[in-house]
Design a protein around this motif. Structure first.
Motif, PDB file in Angstrom:
ATOM      1  N   ASP A 113       0.818  -1.214   0.000  1.00 57.60           N
ATOM      2  CA  ASP A 113       0.000   0.000   0.000  1.00 57.60           C
ATOM      3  C   ASP A 113       0.854   1.267   0.000  1.00 57.60           C
ATOM      4  O   ASP A 113       0.505   2.267  -0.631  1.00 57.60           O
ATOM      5  N   VAL A 114       1.999   1.223   0.677  1.00 56.32           N
ATOM      6  CA  VAL A 114       2.874   2.400   0.735  1.00 56.32           C
ATOM      7  C   VAL A 114       3.473   2.690  -0.634  1.00 56.32           C
ATOM      8  O   VAL A 114       3.542   3.845  -1.073  1.00 56.32           O
ATOM      9  N   SER A 117       1.093   4.409  -2.885  1.00 58.94           N
ATOM     10  CA  SER A 117       0.929   5.827  -2.550  1.00 58.94           C
ATOM     11  C   SER A 117       1.999   6.673  -3.245  1.00 58.94           C
ATOM     12  O   SER A 117       1.720   7.772  -3.720  1.00 58.94           O
ATOM     13  N   LEU A 140      -1.529  -5.473  -2.279  1.00 61.49           N
ATOM     14  CA  LEU A 140      -2.423  -4.366  -1.940  1.00 61.49           C
ATOM     15  C   LEU A 140      -3.621  -4.854  -1.126  1.00 61.49           C
ATOM     16  O   LEU A 140      -4.022  -6.008  -1.201  1.00 61.49           O
ATOM     17  N   SER A 141      -4.190  -3.926  -0.361  1.00 59.26           N
ATOM     18  CA  SER A 141      -5.386  -4.192   0.428  1.00 59.26           C
ATOM     19  C   SER A 141      -6.319  -2.990   0.303  1.00 59.26           C
ATOM     20  O   SER A 141      -6.036  -2.038  -0.433  1.00 59.26           O
ATOM     21  N   ASP A 142      -7.401  -3.019   1.043  1.00 62.45           N
ATOM     22  CA  ASP A 142      -8.336  -1.886   1.028  1.00 62.45           C
ATOM     23  C   ASP A 142      -7.671  -0.585   1.459  1.00 62.45           C
ATOM     24  O   ASP A 142      -8.162   0.501   1.153  1.00 62.45           O
ATOM     25  N   ALA A 143      -6.548  -0.692   2.182  1.00 58.43           N
ATOM     26  CA  ALA A 143      -5.839   0.517   2.607  1.00 58.43           C
ATOM     27  C   ALA A 143      -5.332   1.325   1.419  1.00 58.43           C
ATOM     28  O   ALA A 143      -5.072   2.524   1.545  1.00 58.43           O
ATOM     29  N   SER A 144      -5.202   0.677   0.255  1.00 57.02           N
ATOM     30  CA  SER A 144      -4.747   1.379  -0.950  1.00 57.02           C
ATOM     31  C   SER A 144      -5.849   2.185  -1.609  1.00 57.02           C
ATOM     32  O   SER A 144      -5.558   3.052  -2.434  1.00 57.02           O
ATOM     33  N   SER A 146      -7.976   4.516  -0.709  1.00 57.64           N
ATOM     34  CA  SER A 146      -8.001   5.973  -0.546  1.00 57.64           C
ATOM     35  C   SER A 146      -6.932   6.626  -1.413  1.00 57.64           C
ATOM     36  O   SER A 146      -7.123   7.729  -1.931  1.00 57.64           O
ATOM     37  N   ASN A 167      -4.765  -9.248  -5.530  1.00 57.19           N
ATOM     38  CA  ASN A 167      -4.629  -8.442  -4.322  1.00 57.19           C
ATOM     39  C   ASN A 167      -5.798  -8.689  -3.370  1.00 57.19           C
ATOM     40  O   ASN A 167      -6.758  -9.384  -3.715  1.00 57.19           O
ATOM     41  N   GLY A 173     -14.004  -1.922  -0.309  1.00 56.76           N
ATOM     42  CA  GLY A 173     -12.946  -1.169  -0.969  1.00 56.76           C
ATOM     43  C   GLY A 173     -13.274  -0.882  -2.417  1.00 56.76           C
ATOM     44  O   GLY A 173     -13.040   0.227  -2.919  1.00 56.76           O
TER      45      GLY A 173
END
Length: 222
Positions: A113-114, A117, A140-144, A146, A167, A173
């Motif tokens: 995810d980082v 970004s 990747l996860s749902d954190a990606s 946004s 992913n 998400g």
């Protein structure tokens, strides 16, 4: 040298030939110094040492000089063992203010995810009309979501090809991502690849239904 300085289009196929990050950085410096380059394609797939040795110096490629000329950039960095740290500095791509076409293949790299970004922060959102990003099997996860939602800032985007295979996204998400994409009023072609994960068929159908609401846009979800 004089002839090289006048290059307008360049395709380099350097797949699976043992390149390390230090060699790529030398290549970046050379390409970043070509003042007339309009179209650049570099294929680096399968050079597994690139992401192992050290971080790439993106600022050597994405220079102010190149930013005044480059309209199309396609980079294949799949299967190169990149990490999130490897993509530090990719934000410099946002300065390529004439770039209308961007293709970036990062498949099978654990950037997470980082790392995504860093990629999204590098989008030249005011100039892009064509964007193809392959993020398959990148952890990747749902954190990606946004971060991926920054795509809605590419208001001139006409064509989007987004690879997200393998992913860990959930239906929630996808709903957020779909909401971001349907804000792209100029989008006419969108393709999103989502196979290989844990998504249910009804979640995929719901996401496809959201994309189908984009006016005058051909949407494909697989």
């Amino acid at each position: 040298i004089a002839a090289a300085l006048q290059l307008r289009e360049l395709l380099l196929n350097l797949q699976a030939n043992g390149l390390q990050a230090t060699g790529v950085n030398v290549l970046w410096r050379t390409l970043g110094s070509l003042p007339c380059l309009r179209v650049l394609t570099v294929q680096l797939c399968g050079n597994a040492r690139i992401g192992v040795d050290s971080s790439l110096r993106w600022s050597d490629l994405l220079t102010a000089s190149l930013g005044q000329s480059l309209t199309s950039l396609c980079l294949d960095l799949s299967l190169t063992n990149l990490t999130a740290d490897s993509l530090l500095g990719f934000q410099a791509c946002a300065a390529l203010t004439r770039l209308t076409t961007l293709g970036l293949d990062l498949e099978v790299n654990q950037i997470g995810d980082v790392g995504v970004s860093h990629v999204m922060e590098g989008l030249p959102v005011n100039s892009l009309s064509f964007l193809a990003v392959n993020l398959g099997y990148t952890g990747l996860s749902d954190a990606s979501v946004s971060v991926l939602s920054r795509l809605r800032e590419c208001r001139g985007l006409v064509t989007l090809d987004l690879g997200l295979v393998g992913n860990s996204f959930t239906g929630h998400g996808l709903a957020l991502l779909g909401d971001a994409l349907r804000r792209l009023s100029r989008l006419r072609v969108v393709s999103v690849q989502l196979g290989g994960g844990d998504l249910e068929e009804d979640e995929l159908r719901t996401f496809s239904g959201v994309l189908s609401t984009i006016p005058e846009c051909a949407a494909t979800v697989v």
